[in-house]
Structure formats: C-alpha cells, structure tokens
Design an enzyme around this catalytic site. Structure first.
Site: not given
Ligand code: C5P
Length: 417
Positions: A222-225, A290
């Site tokens: 995943g990512n931090r958005s 994102a």
C-alpha cells in the site's frame, strides 16, 4: 437565567476571528454543538445565536458553556448595545447550522424578527447556511426558489447530504457532517469567494485514496495517501454545483462528503475499472488517487508462511497507468486532471519534475504537490503548483486542502467556459 450580554465589547480574546453560529429549529440542532466545539477548539471566538425554536432542541446553557459567551434570541434585551446590528457588523463569518426551510424563507424575504435574522441582515461578511430538513421541504418549489435567491445574493447555501432523516425517512436533506461544515467554513475564511456555483450541470469524477495490491489474504502493498486531498476536490466540486462521483480506494476513515456519490474500490485494477466506467460521460475527470505502480504477479491463496529458507521472494508486475489510459480514451471536450506528488532531487526541483510529468501523462492540468518532510501526506494542509497543457503555471499558496481544491476548480471552470 441567561447571563447579561455586552456584545462586541473588549473581551480578552477580542483579537481572534469573531464568528456567529446561528442555529435554527430542527432536530439537527444537536449537531450544532459539535460544530461549535470544533470552531472553539481551533481557536475561534464564537457567538451562538439560536432561534427560539432551536432552544426546543438544545438549551441555551449548552451553547453558553461550549462557547463561553452569552446566548439570546431576541432583539429586545440589552437594547443600548444594539446587538441586533453589532453582531452581524463585526462578524468575520456567519454560519447557520442547521438552516431550516423557515429560516431560509425569512432570510430570503429580508425579515428581521429575531436576533438571528437581524444579524444575517446586517452581516457583510461571508454567510454559510447548512440546510437540514425533510426531502419534501428541500425539494418544494418555495424552498428551491429561496435557495436560488439567496445564492444569487452571494450566500453560500450548502448542498445537504442524503441519508437517514428524522424517523424512518431517507433522502436529501440531512445536515452535512460537522467536520464538513467546519472545513467549508474555514475555506470561506481563507477565501470568501471559494464556492461559486460555476460547476452547475457539470458531471465530475474524482479518484481518491491509495490502492492496496493484495499479496495474500491478509497482506497488501500500500501507500501513505490518506485520500483527504481527493475528498476535498470532490467536496468543493459538489458545493460548486457539480454532480460528483468519488471513486475511493481504502478511505474507510474519511466521511463521505455531502451530495457526493461514492464508489468504493481497493486495488489499482478495481479503481481502473471504476474510473473507465464512470468517466465515459463526465465533463471532468480528476485522478487524485495514489495508484500503486506495481502489484504482486500472483495472489497467494493462503497466508504466506515464514519458510525455513528465509523470506519469500515477491515478484512484481507493472500496473497500467490509469491516467494515461483515461487521457487516451477522453471524449471531446472532457478535461482530465492529474496529480503529482513530487520531491526535488539532484536532477531538479518539484516544478521541473512536474513539467516533465505533465507532458508524459498528456493531461490538461497537473496539480503538483511538494511531499516529504511532513508535507501533504496525512496533513490537513497542502500547497503546490497547477500546470496547464496550454503552458500556464499557477502557484497554489499553502492552505487547507479545500483551498487548494477551490483553486483547481477555478482553473477547470475557466477552461470549461
Ligand atoms: O507517475 P505518477 O504516479 O507520479 O503519476 C501520478 C498521477 O498519475 C496521479 O494523477 C495518479 O492518480 C496517476 N496514476 C495512474 N495510474 C498509475 C499511476 C499513477 O493513474 N498506475
């Protein structure tokens, strides 16, 4: 007993922005307490002016305790202080939450038969009304006309949310969530002309959040958005009159903005399919999500176990670039907006990288954020640059994510003509 009031005289916090919170008589008046609390906690001096009817739902003592200011409803107390004109004259912003059909009718007709309507008639600052009523009342031609008249005079009348109303009824007419009212109030304090109705009749699709690429039944890449910027873009578009669909990826923590249809997705492929479907007849498409550039080649059927041979090797494959695909498929007249989260490096600054990306993606507008060092991700504020394929470059001053969204919609509205 209501404490005696001395409006507008030097209280210790007189240098803070002075806000009036009007409360009219609907069941949603209880939510005004949460709105008030959020305003005071963010440092605003708030004078609550309820209608008599509002006090049937919440007592004056609650508003007095939460605001630290006296509360009254009529124009015939403390007459020498001329409160009925002072409050409106001195306010930086007047918010009415909830605004009932009756309150809006009285305001539309210029009535001044209680302290709240007198305050609204004397206010020269931005005025934000957050309506709440049953769907039939909201859709009645009388209310529609009153709302249109008030908007034509520059009053910001929010679109209500859809959902559960009093009793078993559901439909449009629900008070927007307190967090949304406060965010839009903050926006008007930052920029009084941030919410014109210039997107009326436009269909807008916005993606938001961060995709999750599943690895096995319990893990993902995943990512931090957080999705906050995309939500603000959708929220501001809806309040500027657009019909908005928000394609959200993993944003369970965020409250759906009022009057926005939300389509929930998880992975890049799910988001891609939803965007391709929703964007077909849209006037504007905004890719604020994102999207993971890579995903695991295979999704393990069972949880991957710790092996004796050390950590497993995960093979990745490239995800399609959804923005580029949308640009390729865009029907005539559709505007496509991309986002770019950039850090400067030894090869150039944020703006240099954004210029290259605008050309590579082929979109009409690219909103470039500076990220890293605690900027943008998971933060309430944002700033950056908006680059146009026509060569325009507009700097977006640091401010709330709603402020950034409002600047983006200015540029889009100008291009839609
Ligand atoms: O190349 P980069 O990821 O920085 O580009 C960001 C922009 O491209 C954003 O608008 C994002 O939503 C979009 N994007 C996409 N599909 C991808 C990767 C990014 O649509 N696979």
């Amino acid at each position: 007993m209501t404490a005696p009031e001395v409006p507008g005289t030097g209280t210790p916090d007189a240098d803070l922005p002075g806000m009036v919170l009007g409360v009219s008589g609907g069941i949603a008046a209880y939510k005004a307490c949460e709105v008030l609390r959020r305003f005071t906690e963010s440092g605003h001096r708030v004078r609550v002016v309820p209608t008599e009817a509002a006090l049937n739902f919440v007592g004056a003592a609650t508003f007095e305790a939460l605001s630290g200011q006296p509360v009254r409803t009529g124009v015939f107390t403390n007459v020498p202080e001329v409160a009925h004109v002072r409050l409106g004259q001195r306010a930086d912003l007047v918010v009415v939450a909830p605004a009932t059909a009756d309150l809006m009718a009285r305001l539309a007709h210029g009535r001044a038969d209680d302290l709240l309507t007198a305050t609204l008639l004397t206010a020269r600052c931005p005025v934000l009304l957050a309506p709440a009523m049953h769907t039939e009342m909201w859709e009645h031609p009388a209310t529609r006309d009153n709302v249109a008249l008030l908007r034509s005079r520059g009053v910001v009348v929010l679109e209500p949310a859809s959902g559960r109303l009093t009793g078993v009824d559901t439909g449009p007419g629900r008070l927007p969530e307190p967090s949304e009212i406060v965010a839009l109030a903050r926006l008007l304090l930052e920029r009084p002309d941030a919410l014109p109705r210039d997107l009326t009749g436009r269909r807008v699709v916005v993606s938001a959040g961060g995709t999750r690429e599943p690895l096995d039944p319990v893990r993902f890449l995943g990512n931090r958005s957080s999705g906050r910027q995309g939500y603000a873009v959708a929220q501001v578009a809806a309040q500027r009159g657009a019909e908005v669909t928000l394609v959200a990826a993993n944003t369970a923590d965020l409250t759906a903005p009022a009057a926005v249809r939300v389509v929930r997705t998880g992975s890049a492929e799910q988001l891609r399919l939803a965007m391709l479907d929703e964007s077909k007849d849209a006037d504007v498409v905004v890719m604020a999500a994102a999207v993971a550039d890579f995903r695991p080649v295979a999704l393990a059927e069972h949880k991957i176990k710790k092996g004796a041979d050390g950590p497993p090797v995960v093979h990745l494959t490239t995800n399609p670039d959804i923005l580029a695909e949308l640009v390729g498929l865009r029907p005539d007249g559709q505007l496509v907006v991309g986002f770019a989260a950039e850090t400067g490096d030894e090869t150039g600054g944020v703006l240099d990288h954004a210029r290259v990306k605008l050309v590579r993606k082929g979109c009409d507008l690219l909103l470039a954020n500076a990220v890293g060092d605690g900027k943008a991700f998971e933060q309430p504020d944002n700033g950056g640059w908006l680059l146009g394929s026509d060569g325009t470059e507009v700097e977006l001053p640091h401010g709330s994510k709603a402020l950034l969204a409002s600047r983006l919609w200015d540029e889009v509205a100008a291009r839609l003509g």
